[in-house]
Design a protein around this motif. Structure first.
Motif, PDB file in Angstrom:
ATOM      1  N   CYS A  24      52.650  24.550 113.140  1.00 40.00           N
ATOM      2  CA  CYS A  24      53.522  24.817 112.020  1.00 40.00           C
ATOM      3  C   CYS A  24      55.104  24.382 112.400  1.00 40.00           C
ATOM      4  O   CYS A  24      55.728  25.080 113.241  1.00 40.00           O
ATOM      5  CB  CYS A  24      53.257  25.984 111.372  1.00 40.00           C
ATOM      6  SG  CYS A  24      54.529  26.260 109.950  1.00 40.00           S
ATOM      7  N   HIS A  54      54.329  27.350 104.617  1.00 43.17           N
ATOM      8  CA  HIS A  54      54.802  25.869 104.784  1.00 43.17           C
ATOM      9  C   HIS A  54      54.069  24.967 104.439  1.00 43.17           C
ATOM     10  O   HIS A  54      52.756  25.017 105.088  1.00 43.17           O
ATOM     11  CB  HIS A  54      55.466  25.525 106.280  1.00 43.17           C
ATOM     12  CG  HIS A  54      56.115  24.501 106.229  1.00 43.17           C
ATOM     13  ND1 HIS A  54      57.390  23.689 105.918  1.00 43.17           N
ATOM     14  CD2 HIS A  54      55.611  22.998 106.879  1.00 43.17           C
ATOM     15  CE1 HIS A  54      57.613  22.705 106.134  1.00 43.17           C
ATOM     16  NE2 HIS A  54      56.281  22.063 107.009  1.00 43.17           N
ATOM     17  N   CYS A 113      53.143  31.096 106.567  1.00 42.67           N
ATOM     18  CA  CYS A 113      54.442  30.978 106.033  1.00 42.67           C
ATOM     19  C   CYS A 113      54.361  30.127 104.772  1.00 42.67           C
ATOM     20  O   CYS A 113      55.535  30.118 104.396  1.00 42.67           O
ATOM     21  CB  CYS A 113      55.713  30.497 107.140  1.00 42.67           C
ATOM     22  SG  CYS A 113      55.349  28.786 107.449  1.00 42.67           S
ATOM     23  N   CYS A 136      57.062  27.896 111.450  1.00 45.10           N
ATOM     24  CA  CYS A 136      56.995  29.177 112.044  1.00 45.10           C
ATOM     25  C   CYS A 136      56.388  29.040 113.409  1.00 45.10           C
ATOM     26  O   CYS A 136      56.114  29.955 114.177  1.00 45.10           O
ATOM     27  CB  CYS A 136      56.157  30.321 111.349  1.00 45.10           C
ATOM     28  SG  CYS A 136      54.429  29.837 111.133  1.00 45.10           S
ATOM     29  N   CYS A 194      50.302  26.248 105.843  1.00 44.41           N
ATOM     30  CA  CYS A 194      50.344  27.097 106.931  1.00 44.41           C
ATOM     31  C   CYS A 194      50.062  28.293 106.307  1.00 44.41           C
ATOM     32  O   CYS A 194      50.683  28.737 105.365  1.00 44.41           O
ATOM     33  CB  CYS A 194      51.679  27.223 107.617  1.00 44.41           C
ATOM     34  SG  CYS A 194      51.939  28.768 108.682  1.00 44.41           S
TER      35      CYS A 194
HETATM   36 ZN   LIG Z   1      54.087  28.414 109.250  1.00 38.64          ZN
END
Ligand SMILES: [Zn+2]
Length: 391
Positions: free
Chosen positions: A343, A329, A327, A346, A324
């Motif tokens: 995601c 991730h 963030c 977030c 992502c």
């Molecule tokens: Zn994210």
């Protein structure tokens, strides 16, 4: 700065005959060198160098009765064929390139010869050794010292000359400060030719798709013909012509596209080796071959250099689709069929390709900074100071 230009040339019938012998001599040296090297290795486990051992054989061959006809050709062109063979072996031995063992040059394929001594060019002609001036169509004249001329003959029998000039111009210094808004990341798409970090999806143009369809039709027609028949020879020529049209259309489009991308930005970020990894997957290979990412990257590269701008090639950062960009991730899996996703950390909604392009852009900015550039943050770079690499 070196500047290259490619022009169409129109040799007379006698000149065509001479050029055919010239191309033949170049091909002969390349193929014979390759045969000797393969044989020596297989039989005696001995590795010869094309650049040294094979090149040394040229004057010996020219003195012999059997190969005396090689004297007719430009000796620089023959020497260059040994250098080309050497480079083919270097690519083969380079673990990063994964290219196959050098192959014999076919009489039917594209032919070429390189000339660097006794070359000249005027407004409507070019000159290579052992041949009178060849009529040429010069579109724009390059001011500078002519260094070399490479002659080619396409499968369809057209002749071209690539002229390389050394100009007085000095390449502009590379930009030291880049605005993050002027940095663009490009992701090679499967559904599109490329997708940039601003969300623009660049499709292959319609005329290119039509040319490709036409090529496919001609290839199918060729497959239906009988081996060795006159029909087959005719069909083969039609395929070659269709190929040429596709290549020209693509080249034209890539020139315009790369011009626009470089004009609009200060730095362009692309992924490089990904293509080769994806090529292993036969189903994807066609799409990627069509997209011809390498050719586009090469055009971006030299156009950027002309303007002192940056082309940053980043190593395939395999997670560019899976991470992502907001963030950082990282998803475990991201099947190709998944075009958009949310995601879980977030809850940002992502378009698969645009998210990848944004990750590529951020990665490029990290690399630019590592090279000592200042990248100002106005224009969208996250203020948190957390780099994707650190994450
Ligand atoms: Zn994210």
């Amino acid at each position: 700065m070196l500047k290259a230009t490619k022009i169409r040339i129109y040799p007379t019938t006698e000149q065509v005959a001479f050029l055919n012998r010239q191309f033949g001599a170049v091909r002969f040296c390349y193929n014979t060198g390759l045969r000797i090297m393969s044989h020596r290795y297989k039989r005696h486990g001995q590795s010869l160098s094309a650049k040294h051992d094979i090149k040394k054989l040229l004057p010996v061959a020219k003195k012999s009765r059997q190969y005396g006809w090689l004297k007719e050709a430009d000796s620089m062109a023959l020497q260059q064929s040994c250098i080309n063979l050497d480079q083919a072996f270097q690519r083969f031995f380079d673990p990063h390139q994964k290219t196959g063992y050098p192959r014999f040059k076919s009489k039917r394929g594209k032919q070429s010869s390189y000339h660097c001594v006794g070359v000249n060019a005027g407004d409507s002609w070019i000159k290579v050794p052992k041949l009178g001036p060849i009529k040429a169509k010069v579109h724009r004249k390059v001011e500078g010292r002519l260094k070399s001329i490479t002659l080619t003959r396409t499968v369809t029998g057209k002749h071209y000359a690539s002229l390389l000039y050394e100009t007085e111009q000095v390449a502009p210094a590379l930009l030291k400060d880049v605005d993050a808004a002027g940095v663009v990341g490009l992701d090679m798409g499967l559904s599109h030719l490329a997708i940039d970090s601003t969300g623009r999806k660049i499709a292959n143009p319609r005329f290119l798709k039509q040319a490709q369809k036409n090529l496919k039709r001609k290839q199918q027609a060729l497959a239906r013909t009988k081996k060795g028949s006159a029909h087959r020879a005719r069909a083969r020529l039609l395929v070659a012509k269709a190929h040429e049209r596709v290549a020209n259309a693509r080249n034209d489009f890539q020139h315009k596209l790369s011009r626009q991308i470089v004009d609009d930005n200060q730095a362009v970020i692309v992924e490089t080796l990904k293509v080769k990894n994806m090529m292993k997957n036969a189903k994807l290979a066609k799409h990627i071959g069509d997209a011809s990412w390498h050719a586009l990257t090469a055009k971006l590269d030299y156009k950027a250099k002309e303007q002192g701008k940056h082309l940053v090639k980043i190593d395939p950062w395999f997670a560019s689709s899976k991470t992502c960009h907001v963030c950082q991730h990282k998803m475990d899996a991201m099947p190709l069929s998944l075009r958009s996703w949310e995601c879980p950390a977030c809850h940002t909604q992502h378009d698969r390709d645009i998210n990848a392009a944004l990750n590529i852009k951020h990665q490029g900015i990290v690399k630019l900074k590592a090279e000592g550039l200042s990248v100002s943050a106005h224009g969208g770079l996250r203020k948190s100071g957390m780099s994707p690499a650190a994450a």
